[in-house]
Design a protein around this motif. Sequence first.
Motif, PDB file in Angstrom:
ATOM      1  N   GLU A  33      -2.632   7.650  12.521  1.00 43.43           N
ATOM      2  CA  GLU A  33      -3.625   8.172  11.418  1.00 43.43           C
ATOM      3  C   GLU A  33      -3.998   9.079  11.830  1.00 43.43           C
ATOM      4  OE1 GLU A  33      -7.256   5.416   9.394  1.00 43.43           O
ATOM      5  OE2 GLU A  33      -5.904   4.140  11.091  1.00 43.43           O
ATOM      6  N   ILE A  34      -4.955   9.176  12.563  1.00 46.56           N
ATOM      7  CA  ILE A  34      -5.467  10.819  12.062  1.00 46.56           C
ATOM      8  C   ILE A  34      -4.654  11.858  13.269  1.00 46.56           C
ATOM      9  CG2 ILE A  34      -8.006  11.788  12.627  1.00 46.56           C
ATOM     10  CD1 ILE A  34      -8.249   9.600  10.102  1.00 46.56           C
ATOM     11  N   HIS A  46     -11.458  13.040   3.899  1.00 50.91           N
ATOM     12  CA  HIS A  46     -10.016  12.832   4.582  1.00 50.91           C
ATOM     13  C   HIS A  46      -9.711  14.200   5.694  1.00 50.91           C
ATOM     14  CE1 HIS A  46      -8.213  10.701   0.777  1.00 50.91           C
ATOM     15  NE2 HIS A  46      -8.331  10.833   0.764  1.00 50.91           N
ATOM     16  N   THR A  93     -13.811   5.878   4.908  1.00 57.25           N
ATOM     17  CA  THR A  93     -12.281   5.717   3.659  1.00 57.25           C
ATOM     18  C   THR A  93     -11.825   6.675   2.882  1.00 57.25           C
ATOM     19  OG1 THR A  93     -12.370   4.080   2.038  1.00 57.25           O
ATOM     20  CG2 THR A  93     -11.916   3.357   3.436  1.00 57.25           C
ATOM     21  N   PHE A 134     -14.003   9.574  10.059  1.00 60.47           N
ATOM     22  CA  PHE A 134     -12.647   8.144   9.278  1.00 60.47           C
ATOM     23  C   PHE A 134     -13.343   7.373   9.386  1.00 60.47           C
ATOM     24  CE2 PHE A 134     -10.820  12.437  11.016  1.00 60.47           C
ATOM     25  CZ  PHE A 134     -10.319  13.039   9.410  1.00 60.47           C
ATOM     26  N   ARG A 143      -6.153  12.994   7.816  1.00 60.90           N
ATOM     27  CA  ARG A 143      -5.629  12.062   8.134  1.00 60.90           C
ATOM     28  C   ARG A 143      -4.141  12.105   7.150  1.00 60.90           C
ATOM     29  NH1 ARG A 143      -8.779   7.252   6.883  1.00 60.90           N
ATOM     30  NH2 ARG A 143     -10.581   7.869   6.395  1.00 60.90           N
TER      31      ARG A 143
END
Length: 368
Positions: A120-121, A149, A146, A143, A198
């Motif tokens: 995800e990251i 970014h 939400t 993060f 992200r």
Amino acid sequence: MIFYLFLIPAYSCFLFFLTFYWNKKNIQKIGPDLNVSVLVVFRNEEQNFSDLIHSFKQLKYSADLLDFIFINDHSSDGSLAKLEELLIDFPFENQTLSLPEEKTGKKEAIILGVEASDAEIIISTDADCTVSTDWIQLMQSAFYSTSIHMVSGNVVFKAKSFWDRIFQMEFAPLIGVGAVGIKVGKAGMANGANLAFRRVTFLALDPYNDNVHIPTGDDVFLLQKIAKSYPDSIHFEKSAIVVTNPPKNILQFVNQRIRWASKWKAAADNKSKLPALIVWIFHFLYLIGLLTFITQNQYFFTIGLILIKALAEFIFIYSILNSQKQRFSILAFLILQVFYSFYVVLFGLLANFAAYQWKGRSYGKHER
């Protein structure tokens, strides 16, 4: 004299503003640990891998949620063999990729690494860096929101000698200005040695689609495209510190600074270039003023201006180095006071006209 009585105090007030925002504490967020991939793009880093991998091995983060992707940008030394040796007992999942012959440069390598990840990251750093044990935890925590970014982290030069202290002190304000810009919603600078984003944001924006031919600026292009598409979505994490090697000599320092100046010049739009232009004009006018007042025997006035400027710069730089747990060298600061304005004016010009070398490659002004 009236003009300079306004210019220098205005500059000092601006630095006090930067210091205030730098010292503001981040609100620590709490949430579940996220899945993270660490990208390390390397070229001819055989001598640096040992410290980097050793620091990675000390990371405190769930092995189920962390993996590493090393991307080789056509190294011509023993980097690959050295990396393979160091990864034999590596505690985290990892893979090593190599750019195909027809692709070169850090941007192409980052694209390859992001596509190879399913995390995800994404967090990026460089092969000549070391990280703290809580680095991953700190960089991914923002993060939890939400709306975030990208996270830009703190970077400091390792200082083993007096000359390293000078390089470290010269570098600190760049980190400080970039951090405050992010905090006030005017993101303009970041450092790829400590940057997180992200994965879905990167893939959606395709940040290098119109600039992959420019050999530098991977961090700034990404920062500015995220800032434009997602306003107020970038966070600066002061507590997440990456330590990197300073330039080995003056020549490497010159090449590095021309590269940095040229990448920001290439990445920024005209509006975003205005702060850099203002800084250049200030130092140019400051030098003109000093020379004028000295030739007119206005020594008391000249010393007063120098002291006002130096005090504001001392407070700002001291605040940054103190938060990075680094020693402040008065002698290094005094040397910078003598040469820094000359340096800013010179490199502002060189960024537009001079060629530079980096990692065994040469780049001309047409490649900006």
